[in-house]
Design a protein around this motif. Structure first.
Motif, mmCIF file in Angstrom:
data_model
loop_
_atom_site.group_PDB
_atom_site.id
_atom_site.type_symbol
_atom_site.label_atom_id
_atom_site.label_comp_id
_atom_site.label_asym_id
_atom_site.label_seq_id
_atom_site.Cartn_x
_atom_site.Cartn_y
_atom_site.Cartn_z
ATOM 1 N N LEU A 49 0.175 6.374 17.188
ATOM 2 C CA LEU A 49 -0.268 5.613 16.012
ATOM 3 C C LEU A 49 0.831 4.658 15.554
ATOM 4 C CD1 LEU A 49 -2.222 8.341 14.021
ATOM 5 C CD2 LEU A 49 -3.183 6.237 14.987
ATOM 6 N N ALA A 50 2.090 5.087 15.627
ATOM 7 C CA ALA A 50 3.203 4.195 15.282
ATOM 8 C C ALA A 50 3.239 3.014 16.248
ATOM 9 C CB ALA A 50 4.522 4.959 15.321
ATOM 10 N N GLY A 51 2.946 3.267 17.522
ATOM 11 C CA GLY A 51 2.871 2.181 18.489
ATOM 12 C C GLY A 51 1.759 1.201 18.161
ATOM 13 N N LEU A 52 0.643 1.719 17.670
ATOM 14 C CA LEU A 52 -0.466 0.845 17.261
ATOM 15 C C LEU A 52 -0.053 -0.032 16.094
ATOM 16 C CD1 LEU A 52 -3.468 -0.024 17.377
ATOM 17 C CD2 LEU A 52 -3.972 1.892 15.843
ATOM 18 N N VAL A 53 0.671 0.538 15.132
ATOM 19 C CA VAL A 53 1.144 -0.237 13.982
ATOM 20 C C VAL A 53 2.016 -1.395 14.454
ATOM 21 C CG1 VAL A 53 2.612 -0.175 11.935
ATOM 22 C CG2 VAL A 53 0.986 1.674 12.343
ATOM 23 N N ALA A 54 2.913 -1.119 15.404
ATOM 24 C CA ALA A 54 3.780 -2.179 15.923
ATOM 25 C C ALA A 54 2.966 -3.242 16.654
ATOM 26 C CB ALA A 54 4.825 -1.564 16.858
ATOM 27 N N TYR A 55 1.980 -2.808 17.430
ATOM 28 C CA TYR A 55 1.167 -3.751 18.193
ATOM 29 C C TYR A 55 0.315 -4.625 17.282
ATOM 30 C CZ TYR A 55 -2.383 -5.356 21.547
ATOM 31 O OH TYR A 55 -3.236 -6.127 22.314
ATOM 32 N N ALA A 56 -0.154 -4.063 16.180
ATOM 33 C CA ALA A 56 -1.079 -4.773 15.285
ATOM 34 C C ALA A 56 -0.375 -5.432 14.110
ATOM 35 C CB ALA A 56 -2.131 -3.792 14.772
ATOM 36 N N LYS A 57 0.946 -5.519 14.141
ATOM 37 C CA LYS A 57 1.682 -5.975 12.950
ATOM 38 C C LYS A 57 1.330 -7.400 12.534
ATOM 39 C CE LYS A 57 5.817 -7.162 15.662
ATOM 40 N NZ LYS A 57 5.778 -8.621 15.512
ATOM 41 N N ASP A 58 0.900 -8.220 13.458
ATOM 42 C CA ASP A 58 0.560 -9.601 13.114
ATOM 43 C C ASP A 58 -0.935 -9.814 12.919
ATOM 44 O OD1 ASP A 58 3.243 -10.434 13.235
ATOM 45 O OD2 ASP A 58 3.118 -10.664 15.416
ATOM 46 N N ALA A 59 -1.706 -8.734 13.066
ATOM 47 C CA ALA A 59 -3.160 -8.855 12.874
ATOM 48 C C ALA A 59 -3.467 -8.861 11.385
ATOM 49 C CB ALA A 59 -3.882 -7.707 13.561
ATOM 50 N N GLY A 60 -4.521 -9.495 11.040
ATOM 51 C CA GLY A 60 -4.933 -9.582 9.645
ATOM 52 C C GLY A 60 -6.122 -10.494 9.556
ATOM 53 N N PRO A 61 -6.635 -10.705 8.351
ATOM 54 C CA PRO A 61 -6.077 -10.386 7.031
ATOM 55 C C PRO A 61 -6.350 -8.965 6.541
ATOM 56 C CG PRO A 61 -8.131 -11.555 6.774
ATOM 57 C CD PRO A 61 -7.884 -11.477 8.257
ATOM 58 N N GLY A 62 -6.906 -8.109 7.383
ATOM 59 C CA GLY A 62 -7.199 -6.753 6.952
ATOM 60 C C GLY A 62 -5.944 -5.907 6.809
ATOM 61 N N THR A 63 -6.153 -4.662 6.399
ATOM 62 C CA THR A 63 -5.053 -3.717 6.181
ATOM 63 C C THR A 63 -5.209 -2.537 7.111
ATOM 64 O OG1 THR A 63 -4.922 -4.343 3.845
ATOM 65 C CG2 THR A 63 -3.931 -2.228 4.478
ATOM 66 N N LEU A 64 -4.108 -2.161 7.763
ATOM 67 C CA LEU A 64 -4.126 -1.030 8.684
ATOM 68 C C LEU A 64 -3.515 0.202 8.025
ATOM 69 C CD1 LEU A 64 -4.626 0.176 11.496
ATOM 70 C CD2 LEU A 64 -2.360 -0.676 12.169
ATOM 71 N N ILE A 65 -4.277 1.279 8.033
ATOM 72 C CA ILE A 65 -3.808 2.588 7.581
ATOM 73 C C ILE A 65 -3.940 3.534 8.765
ATOM 74 C CG2 ILE A 65 -4.236 4.518 5.998
ATOM 75 C CD1 ILE A 65 -5.634 2.465 4.139
ATOM 76 N N THR A 66 -2.939 4.355 9.017
ATOM 77 C CA THR A 66 -3.042 5.334 10.097
ATOM 78 C C THR A 66 -3.143 6.733 9.512
ATOM 79 O OG1 THR A 66 -0.633 5.527 10.339
ATOM 80 C CG2 THR A 66 -1.763 3.889 11.708
ATOM 81 N N HIS A 67 -3.885 7.573 10.195
ATOM 82 C CA HIS A 67 -4.065 8.958 9.758
ATOM 83 C C HIS A 67 -4.123 9.843 10.994
ATOM 84 C CE1 HIS A 67 -5.507 11.678 6.396
ATOM 85 N NE2 HIS A 67 -5.539 12.456 7.470
ATOM 86 N N THR A 68 -3.180 10.743 11.102
ATOM 87 C CA THR A 68 -3.136 11.645 12.248
ATOM 88 C C THR A 68 -4.122 12.782 12.038
ATOM 89 O OG1 THR A 68 -0.782 11.128 12.503
ATOM 90 C CG2 THR A 68 -1.637 13.018 13.733
#
Length: 250
Positions: A49-68
């Motif tokens: 999930l941390a890897g996904l956050v890094a990969y999606a860091k420039d995506a938007g305008p939405g907001t990414l929340i991760t939940h294990t």
């Protein structure tokens, strides 16, 4: 590909993506973020999930929340309790699954252990995910579930994949009938090979395939209730040449 558009207004909408760290899930997550959704990306590994956050860091305008969380866990009440913190969901995407062993094995050579493992990871987990996520959706929301085209055709030497896909298709179809239009819309997407980062990395890619982001854009339209397929519970996205269909391509 007139049925899959770039811009879908998902601003103010919350969508759970189950299996967000997989090749298909990450692409769908990016597409939903680019359509403005608040995406609750779930997975079983904090590291992935941390890897996904890094990969999606420039995506938007939405907001990414991760939940294990493992949405395929048998304790559906616990899963719901964890995800209920995000309020009534506007959408849920179920992109979990397992191809099993890469070895090609005939039905008569398949062991009981292999059978039980595939049933657990590629069917029972989906049953649990449907049971956990469907009650979290608002009445006007939409659930988007993915199954492979092997549900429709003989799949020699990988028959367990085809069998579980066919069973998932039946399960989701029955859920749609049971809801009878009184609950969230349910969409079963039967997909062909999909362009993903992991597949591209091993040279498995074709411009004739839909991409994971194509699926995400299409799912976004379904969740938003926009487009010509929002009333179609069963849809086939097998190749770009076939487009989006409500019957299997020949």
């Amino acid at each position: 590909m007139n049925d899959i558009q770039e811009n879908v207004p998902l601003s103010g909408r919350t969508v759970v993506v189950a299996g967000a760290t997989g090749g298909i899930g990450e692409g769908m997550t990016l597409a939903l973020l680019r359509q403005g959704a608040t995406v609750v990306a779930t997975g079983r590994s904090e590291e992935r999930l941390a890897g996904l956050v890094a990969y999606a860091k420039d995506a938007g305008p939405g907001t990414l929340i991760t939940h294990t969380v493992d949405v395929g866990d048998a304790d559906s009440e616990s899963v719901r309790a964890q995800l209920s913190a995000y309020g009534a969901l506007d959408g849920a995407v179920i992109a979990i699954g397992d191809w099993g062993s890469p070895e090609r094995t005939g039905i008569l050579d398949t062991s009981d252990a292999e059978w039980q493992s595939m049933i657990a990871s590629n069917l029972t987990s989906h049953f649990h995910a449907l049971r956990a996520l469907t009650p979290l959706l608002s009445r006007g929301g939409a659930l988007v579930h993915l199954s492979g085209f092997s549900a429709e055709i003989p799949y020699p030497f990988a028959a367990l994949v085809g069998a579980t896909n066919a069973a998932k298709k039946s399960l989701v179809s029955s859920l749609t009938a049971e809801l009878g239009g009184a609950g969230p819309r349910v969409h079963e997407l039967i997909i062909g090979p999909i362009r993903t980062r992991p597949r591209a990395a091993i040279g498995a890619d074709s411009p004739g395939w839909f991409s994971a982001e194509d699926l995400g854009r299409h799912a976004g339209r379904l969740i938003a209730g926009d487009g010509s397929h929002t009333k179609d519970p069963l849809q086939y996205l097998v190749t770009r040449a076939h487009g989006v269909r409500t019957t299997p391509p020949k």
